[in-house]
Design an enzyme around this catalytic site. Structure first.
Site, mmCIF file in Angstrom:
data_model
loop_
_atom_site.group_PDB
_atom_site.id
_atom_site.type_symbol
_atom_site.label_atom_id
_atom_site.label_comp_id
_atom_site.label_asym_id
_atom_site.label_seq_id
_atom_site.Cartn_x
_atom_site.Cartn_y
_atom_site.Cartn_z
ATOM 1 N N HIS A 210 0.786 -1.232 0.000
ATOM 2 C CA HIS A 210 0.000 0.000 0.000
ATOM 3 C C HIS A 210 0.822 1.289 0.000
ATOM 4 O O HIS A 210 0.312 2.352 -0.386
ATOM 5 C CB HIS A 210 -0.920 0.010 1.226
ATOM 6 N N TYR B 168 -14.495 6.185 8.871
ATOM 7 C CA TYR B 168 -13.497 6.588 7.877
ATOM 8 C C TYR B 168 -13.977 6.129 6.504
ATOM 9 O O TYR B 168 -14.205 4.939 6.288
ATOM 10 C CB TYR B 168 -12.158 5.928 8.219
ATOM 11 N N THR C 122 -4.971 10.588 -0.659
ATOM 12 C CA THR C 122 -6.314 10.380 -0.105
ATOM 13 C C THR C 122 -6.643 11.414 0.965
ATOM 14 O O THR C 122 -5.762 12.090 1.498
ATOM 15 C CB THR C 122 -6.456 8.976 0.517
#
EC number: 2.3.1.21
Length: 782
Positions: A472, A588, A601
């Site tokens: 990630h 979230y 993001t």
């Protein structure tokens, strides 16, 4: 040792007659063709750099400006207002250069400077245009005149046929929100989660922060924003991802799934042959910048493409204090794992990409290879699945020299990693739990049969199913998703298979065999591998994962209610969580900030005062018309928060950077400490579906359940969802088995019920829902 001999370009022996050279024509040819391929790539890169560098103009426009200036000079007018003459005065005087020639050179220099000034002006204009975001806050279908003019100007200044990275220099920088706005929105977001006493305490901390330390931290942040391209992204990558010392398996890496109802071929090697060829076709387009620039769907608005740069040839390198992301410019092979052995498989031969049939042939060679793994090799990948510090120490101690270093370099420098599983996985019609086990296999496997540090790992199962596991830190899911769905569509709709299920084409049987990597693992390293494996297995064994497709209705019916599908799903998740836990929680939802250069993001806090008011009314038995009004208010508030996040006015990345800055300055902030300690008990994300790659009208069975990730909080849920065409929604739910208050299957049932209840509320005359999930019917022409 045949592979080793093929890698040697020449041999020599010393005899009484002198030195006898034995040149290998094949090896020298390979070296030559490899060099040609490398130089072609450099030339293409240089050409693309020039085209991107002068965008939104084109290189040919330089010639147009030069001709225009010379033409005006021919008519005895001076468009430079004396500048050409000034340039001519300062040219080096040369006897070989006539006055006429000096005038020509001066005119060309002036034209070039004018051309560069025009490019700079156009780029600044485009950057200013792309900083306009009011269009996003206008009601759907009602575009203001200002926005219409703006769209026309964006089209004019965008030029023609932009390359993938053409817009990078024109994207605006991420703005730093005002302290008072961030503090105000934070207090608003936590109000439904706190009682009066807790909220009063938080309000007091916020006021103290805003009036004192906050202004000082904000000043430093603004300075960083002026100096750096993006004031968030570098810190986000380092502190959220690379400095984490726990396992990245489950905690960070995420996965993507194959088609639910279609397996193009049951032959493992054939599926690998087609899809691996498709991945390298994608990389070729990426290197040549032939992929279209990322845009907001249905608009001309570009998104940042910087994350695409590290898609291939990238590995996360462990360190004791922090990891690093290492990217190599090129790699002509992949690293393959099968039955405890690691192989190096070259996908280029004589300067060309191997055909799908040839890659299938090579993969089958690996599957048929009877050699056992070296001592300690079988579970070596567990090092990448366990804690980072032991892996960093082991890498320095056992893999920094000799054969181990060469083999590890081979894995880390590979284009990507491939795992050939002996298990059969995927969706089974008579086993509802098969989708869950399939997702768990993609998320963590056996904890040693994936290389979790690689940018991504492709997993091929024995029955022809496949999947992806991605690291990630280097990029977010939309980048990997685009690659993944491109490979799926290319595999099925462009390459295809023959009647026997094999890849199409012929095979060059003289291809060198895949090279098995060698290892010398000492007993101390084996002990560390075992310890890392134990940590990883404990983590994987605690994951409760549930995946399902919801086929009662999809976004088509939701849009008829005049509601955003994303807002509808988020309200359903809020309702499901409240019914499951009898409370609200900090939620979230991932949103992108790629409207800005190097954006990644931002967080949308889906639990709001409006959403909680709606849920209390619905659960409290209020009248339907009241609940509908509150629902629409909650959905509109959610969309407003989403738009704020996308346009750089979110709160969480700003608060995060303020916290990091406070740590750099060595000052304590009770407010920021309280903010950072707030748990995200419900973490959600929408997996993007690139519908342009699939024809879901004529081929509805070619759908996937998207992807998912592991649980974020020990006592919370991680939910990834996808909107598949007009009629299907899919959900991936994760939590921890060790928490007695959570259950992925129970929460899944609550989500199903919440979705049905919300549609029933919005469309009161809705007919009874079907209770079973059915496979989409294939068209007869299939």
């Amino acid at each position: 040792m045949a592979e080793a001999h093929q890698a040697v370009a020449f041999q020599f022996t010393v005899t009484r007659e002198g030195i006898d050279l034995q040149l290998s024509h094949q090896a020298l040819t390979e070296i030559y063709l490899s060099g040609v391929r490398s130089w072609k790539k450099r030339i293409i890169g240089l050409k693309n750099s020039v085209i991107t560098g002068v965008y939104p103009a084109s290189p040919s426009s330089w010639l147009f400006v030069v001709i225009a200036i010379l033409a005006t000079m021919y008519t005895r007018s001076d468009p430079s207002m004396g500048l050409i003459a000034k340039i001519q005065e300062h040219l080096p005087v040369s006897q070989s250069m006539s006055t006429q020639c000096q005038t020509l050179v001066s005119a060309v220099l002036f034209s070039t400077m004018l051309w560069l000034l025009l490019i700079f002006t156009m780029r600044m204009c485009l950057k200013k245009l792309l900083s306009y975001h009011r269009w996003m806050f206008e009601k759907h279908g009602k575009m203001s005149n200002t926005t219409k003019v703006w769209v026309a100007l964006v089209r004019i200044f965008s030029g023609r046929k932009p390359l993938l990275y053409s817009y990078q220099g024109s994207l605006p920088n991420l703005p730093v929100p005002a302290i008072k706005d961030t503090v105000k929105r934070h207090l608003e977001s936590v109000r439904p989660l706190m009682d009066d006493r807790q909220y009063e305490h938080m309000t007091k901390l916020a006021a103290e922060f805003e009036s004192s330390l906050g202004n000082r931290l904000q000043w430093y942040l603004k300075l960083k924003a002026l100096w750096s391209t993006n004031y968030v992204s570098d810190w986000w990558e380092e502190y959220v991802y690379l400095r984490g010392r726990g396992p990245i398996m489950v905690n960070s890496n995420y996965f993507g799934m194959d088609f639910m109802y279609v397996t193009p071929t049951p032959i493992q090697a054939a599926r690998a042959g087609n899809s691996l060829h498709a991945f390298f076709l994608y990389r070729r387009k990426l290197n040549k910048e032939e992929l279209k620039p990322n845009r907001i769907p249905g608009t001309v608005i570009p998104l940042c493409s910087a994350q695409c740069e590290r898609l291939f040839n990238t590995t996360r390198i462990p360190g004791e204090e922090t990891d690093t992301v290492q990217h190599w410019q090129d790699s002509d092979y992949i690293a393959v794992y099968h039955r405890g052995r690691y192989f190096r498989l070259r996908v280029y031969q004589a300067g060309r990409l191997l055909s799908p049939r040839e890659i299938e042939f090579q993969i089958q060679r690996i599957l048929d290879d009877p050699s056992p793994p070296s001592k300690g090799e079988a579970k070596l990948g567990a090092l990448t699945a366990g804690d980072r510090i032991p892996w960093a120490k082991a890498r320095v101690k056992y893999f920094s020299s000799g054969v181990n270093k060469r083999s590890l370099d081979c894995i880390e420098k590979a284009s990507f990693f491939v795992s050939l599983d002996d298990d059969e996985d995927g969706v089974t019609a008579d086993d509802p739990a098969s989708l869950d086990s399939y997702a768990k296999s993609l998320l963590h496997g056996k904890c040693y049969d994936r290389w979790f540090d690689k940018s991504f790992t492709i997993i091929y199962f024995k029955n022809g199913k496949m999947g992806i596991n991605a690291e990630h830190s280097w990029a977010d899911a939309p980048v990997v998703s685009h690659l993944w769905q491109h490979a799926l569509s290319t595999d099925c709709f462009q390459l295809g298979y023959n009647a026997e299920g094999h890849c199409k084409g012929e095979v060059d049987s003289s291809l060198p065999r895949p090279q098995k990597l060698n290892w010398e693992i000492p007993p101390e390293c084996e002990e560390q591998i075992s310890q890392s494996l134990a940590v990883a297995q404990a983590l994987a064994g605690d994951v409760d994962l549930h995946v399902f497709s919801f086929q009662d209705f999809g976004k088509g019916k939701v849009k008829k209610c005049r509601v955003s599908p994303d807002a509808f799903i988020q309200m359903a998740l809020q309702l499901a969580y409240y019914r499951d836990q009898r409370r609200f929680c900090l939620t979230y939802e991932a949103s992108m900030t790629r409207l800005f250069r190097e954006g990644r993001t931002e967080t949308v806090r889906s639990c709001s005062n409006e959403s909680s008011a709606f849920i209390r009314a619905l659960e409290g038995g209020e009248a339907a018309h009241v609940c509908r009004r509150l629902f629409h208010e909650a959905a509109e508030k959610h969309q407003h928060l989403y738009r704020l996040a996308m346009t750089g006015a979110g709160i969480d990345r700003h608060l995060f950077c303020l916290y990091v800055m406070s740590r750099y300055l060595g000052v304590e902030s009770p407010f920021l400490k309280e903010v950072q300690s707030e748990p995200w008990r419900l973490s959600t994300s929408q997996s993007p579906m690139h519908v342009e790659m699939f024809d879901l009208v004529n081929h509805p069975e070619y759908v996937s359940c998207g992807g998912g990730f592991g649980p974020v909080a020990d006592d919370g849920y991680g939910v990834s969802y996808s909107v598949l065409g007009e009629n299907i929604l899919s959900f991936n739910i994760a939590c921890k088995l060790s928490c007695t208050d959570t259950s992925a299957h129970a929460f899944g049932a609550q989500i199903r019920k919440a979705l049905r209840d919300l549609l029933q509320l919005l469309i009161p005359n809705q007919t009874e829902f079907k209770t079973e999930e059915k496979r989409p019917e294939a068209k007869k022409d299939l």
